[in-house]
Enzyme design. Structure first.
Site, PDB file in Angstrom:
ATOM      1  N   TYR A   1     -16.531   5.114   7.919  1.00 39.94           N
ATOM      2  CA  TYR A   1     -15.390   5.041   7.918  1.00 39.94           C
ATOM      3  C   TYR A   1     -14.693   5.483   9.018  1.00 39.94           C
ATOM      4  O   TYR A   1     -14.369   4.743   9.997  1.00 39.94           O
ATOM      5  CB  TYR A   1     -14.783   5.880   6.731  1.00 39.94           C
ATOM      6  CG  TYR A   1     -13.244   5.874   6.915  1.00 39.94           C
ATOM      7  CD1 TYR A   1     -12.314   4.702   6.841  1.00 39.94           C
ATOM      8  CD2 TYR A   1     -12.676   7.301   6.818  1.00 39.94           C
ATOM      9  CE1 TYR A   1     -10.959   4.944   6.976  1.00 39.94           C
ATOM     10  CE2 TYR A   1     -11.169   7.243   7.015  1.00 39.94           C
ATOM     11  CZ  TYR A   1     -10.373   6.153   6.946  1.00 39.94           C
ATOM     12  OH  TYR A   1      -8.958   6.422   6.856  1.00 39.94           O
TER      13      TYR A   1
ATOM     14  N   GLY B   1       0.951  -1.111   0.119  1.00 35.29           N
ATOM     15  CA  GLY B   1      -0.110  -0.051  -0.025  1.00 35.29           C
ATOM     16  C   GLY B   1       0.878   1.257   0.141  1.00 35.29           C
ATOM     17  O   GLY B   1       2.035   1.267   0.077  1.00 35.29           O
TER      18      GLY B   1
HETATM   19  N1  LIG Z   1      -5.048   7.693   2.544  1.00 37.35           N
HETATM   20  C1  LIG Z   1      -5.076   8.650   3.128  1.00 37.35           C
HETATM   21  O1  LIG Z   1      -5.109   9.914   2.705  1.00 37.35           O
HETATM   22  C2  LIG Z   1      -5.526   8.524   4.480  1.00 37.35           C
HETATM   23  C3  LIG Z   1      -5.632   9.545   5.421  1.00 37.35           C
HETATM   24  C4  LIG Z   1      -5.714   9.225   6.955  1.00 37.35           C
HETATM   25  C5  LIG Z   1      -5.605   7.951   7.369  1.00 37.35           C
HETATM   26  N2  LIG Z   1      -5.170   6.946   6.224  1.00 37.35           N
HETATM   27  C6  LIG Z   1      -5.191   5.532   6.818  1.00 37.35           C
HETATM   28  O2  LIG Z   1      -3.836   5.215   6.394  1.00 37.35           O
HETATM   29  C7  LIG Z   1      -3.724   3.720   6.397  1.00 37.35           C
HETATM   30  C8  LIG Z   1      -2.857   3.310   5.214  1.00 37.35           C
HETATM   31  O3  LIG Z   1      -3.554   3.848   4.181  1.00 37.35           O
HETATM   32  P1  LIG Z   1      -2.980   3.887   2.486  1.00 37.35           P
HETATM   33  O4  LIG Z   1      -3.376   5.022   1.911  1.00 37.35           O
HETATM   34  O5  LIG Z   1      -1.676   3.159   2.443  1.00 37.35           O
HETATM   35  O6  LIG Z   1      -3.884   2.737   1.733  1.00 37.35           O
HETATM   36  P2  LIG Z   1      -3.750   1.930   0.686  1.00 37.35           P
HETATM   37  O7  LIG Z   1      -2.758   2.260  -0.121  1.00 37.35           O
HETATM   38  O8  LIG Z   1      -5.029   1.403   0.223  1.00 37.35           O
HETATM   39  O9  LIG Z   1      -3.160   0.464   1.342  1.00 37.35           O
HETATM   40  C9  LIG Z   1      -3.710  -0.390   2.501  1.00 37.35           C
HETATM   41  C10 LIG Z   1      -3.316  -1.848   2.363  1.00 37.35           C
HETATM   42  O10 LIG Z   1      -3.761  -2.563   3.279  1.00 37.35           O
HETATM   43  C11 LIG Z   1      -4.288  -3.923   2.640  1.00 37.35           C
HETATM   44  N3  LIG Z   1      -5.464  -4.475   2.905  1.00 37.35           N
HETATM   45  C12 LIG Z   1      -6.935  -3.947   2.867  1.00 37.35           C
HETATM   46  N4  LIG Z   1      -7.713  -4.545   3.572  1.00 37.35           N
HETATM   47  C13 LIG Z   1      -6.853  -5.668   4.051  1.00 37.35           C
HETATM   48  C14 LIG Z   1      -7.388  -6.704   4.923  1.00 37.35           C
HETATM   49  N5  LIG Z   1      -8.641  -7.000   5.376  1.00 37.35           N
HETATM   50  N6  LIG Z   1      -6.464  -7.670   5.326  1.00 37.35           N
HETATM   51  C15 LIG Z   1      -4.988  -7.437   4.981  1.00 37.35           C
HETATM   52  N7  LIG Z   1      -4.692  -6.418   4.113  1.00 37.35           N
HETATM   53  C16 LIG Z   1      -5.603  -5.612   3.713  1.00 37.35           C
HETATM   54  C17 LIG Z   1      -4.461  -3.445   0.964  1.00 37.35           C
HETATM   55  O11 LIG Z   1      -4.388  -4.784   0.114  1.00 37.35           O
HETATM   56  P3  LIG Z   1      -5.340  -4.757  -1.146  1.00 37.35           P
HETATM   57  O12 LIG Z   1      -5.149  -3.424  -1.960  1.00 37.35           O
HETATM   58  O13 LIG Z   1      -4.874  -5.718  -1.887  1.00 37.35           O
HETATM   59  O14 LIG Z   1      -6.938  -5.084  -0.715  1.00 37.35           O
HETATM   60  C18 LIG Z   1      -3.287  -2.361   0.879  1.00 37.35           C
HETATM   61  O15 LIG Z   1      -2.238  -3.237   0.739  1.00 37.35           O
HETATM   62  C19 LIG Z   1      -5.081   3.286   6.547  1.00 37.35           C
HETATM   63  O16 LIG Z   1      -5.275   2.883   7.875  1.00 37.35           O
HETATM   64  C20 LIG Z   1      -6.033   4.546   6.380  1.00 37.35           C
HETATM   65  O17 LIG Z   1      -7.221   4.476   7.288  1.00 37.35           O
HETATM   66  C21 LIG Z   1      -5.199   7.268   4.918  1.00 37.35           C
END
Ligand SMILES: NC(=O)c1ccc[n+]([C@@H]2O[C@H](COP(=O)([O-])OP(=O)(O)OC[C@H]3O[C@@H](n4cnc5c(N)ncnc54)[C@H](OP(=O)(O)O)[C@@H]3O)[C@@H](O)[C@H]2O)c1
Length: 301
Positions: free
Chosen positions: A125, A10
């Protein structure tokens, strides 16, 4: 230190794996194909063999509209998934670093949120992420819950399936020459490199707890785009979008700026001004683009 990073392909996960590897820690990244955090059996099986000292959970279901449409799935991933990890890491004696979000707040405060402020999520969410925080905080004493916001970095966000905000803005500017962006949502843009650095810093300390972990300062998405175009010297007609131009289907906080007060109190805050982090991101992207040009395409006269 043996570290396991969940969500390893991710946006945040890739930056975190790299940051630990650069410190010569023994780091193992797990993708969704290798661990399903919703399943206790999968979590136990994946972590028991690795026997980590630290587990970093970046996995979540975080596309806001998708969570609203599928609340059971969102609760399973964001709340029960966090619970499973908290229980298994506790039994292994491992630390759990869990990523949460600014969307646990409703935005009404209008001033930067502190860790002590009462959360009040406006959508599925935010509610499921808040429940995940409580599971982690109550089940594994050795926890760090890091609330972050408006992430961007080298790797695309898998859950949102597209380019990050700076790359999308630059693409729109190139293709259309005119970009309209909302100024009604105020956030703290956060670089995944700085967040990863913060995670590495906390991994070996025992000041467990809940922390805000975002870039320093705040801006609207419009301000973010303006700073980006200035920094890249991009000639574009940038305008503020009207209130109904990009209607949102799910309620979100209009103001979700977080103050890293806990990290500052510890003297461990790794974040600089968001404008500086953005310029560093642009510099690295540029270096990378140059290093990707095959040598034989540059001809000397
Ligand atoms: N993006 C933002 O702007 C933002 C802002 C605030 C907080 N956050 C938090 O930051 C964190 C990381 O976000 P990110 O942007 O890195 O997200 P991302 O790029 O979507 O990465 C999430 C990763 O988790 C994996 N995943 C999802 N569901 C899963 C499950 N049930 N079991 C195992 N693996 C799973 C996904 O794999 P697949 O894609 O193959 O399912 C992906 O590898 C999250 O907790 C999010 O809530 C994000």
């Amino acid at each position: 230190m043996k570290v396991v990073v969940i969500g390893a392909d991710g946006q945040v996960g890739q930056a975190v794996v790299k940051a630990f590897a650069e410190r010569n820690d023994q780091v193992r990244g797990l993708t969704h194909a290798e661990i399903e955090i919703v399943s206790m059996e999968s979590v136990k099986a994946a972590l028991a063999t690795l026997q980590p000292d630290v587990v970093v959970n970046t996995a979540a279901m975080h596309q806001v509209e998708n969570c609203e449409a599928h609340p059971d799935q969102a609760y399973a991933a964001n709340s029960l998934g966090a619970r499973n990890l908290a229980l298994v890491t506790r039994n292994l004696g491992a630390r759990l670093i869990h990523i949460s979000t600014d969307y646990v707040f409703d935005g009404i405060k209008g001033k930067p949120y502190l860790e002590e402020d009462a959360p009040f999520p406006l959508n599925v969410y935010g509610n499921t992420k808040l429940a995940g925080e409580y599971f982690v905080r109550s089940l594994n004493e050795k926890h760090f819950v890091l609330r972050t916001s408006a992430l961007y970095g080298r790797h695309p966000c898998r859950g949102k399936g597209g380019r990050n905000f700076p790359d999308l803005m630059l693409q729109l500017a190139r293709e259309r020459g005119k970009v309209r962006v909302v100024d009604s949502e105020v956030v703290s843009p956060t670089s995944t490199v700085e967040l990863a650095c913060q995670i590495v810093t906390l991994a070996s300390c025992d000041a467990y707890g809940l922390y805000h972990a975002t870039g320093e300062g705040s801006c609207s998405w419009y301000d973010f785009a303006r700073e980006l175009f200035t920094a890249t010297n991009t000639k574009v007609d940038l305008q503020v979008a009207g209130p109904n131009e990009f209607p949102v289907k799910v309620r979100r906080p209009n103001y979700s700026v977080l103050e890293n007060s806990g990290l500052k109190r510890l003297g461990l805050n790794c974040f600089g001004a968001w404008q500086d982090a953005l310029r560093e991101y642009l510099r690295q992207s540029c270096d990378e683009a140059i290093s990707n040009i095959p040598a034989n395409t540059v001809q000397s006269s």
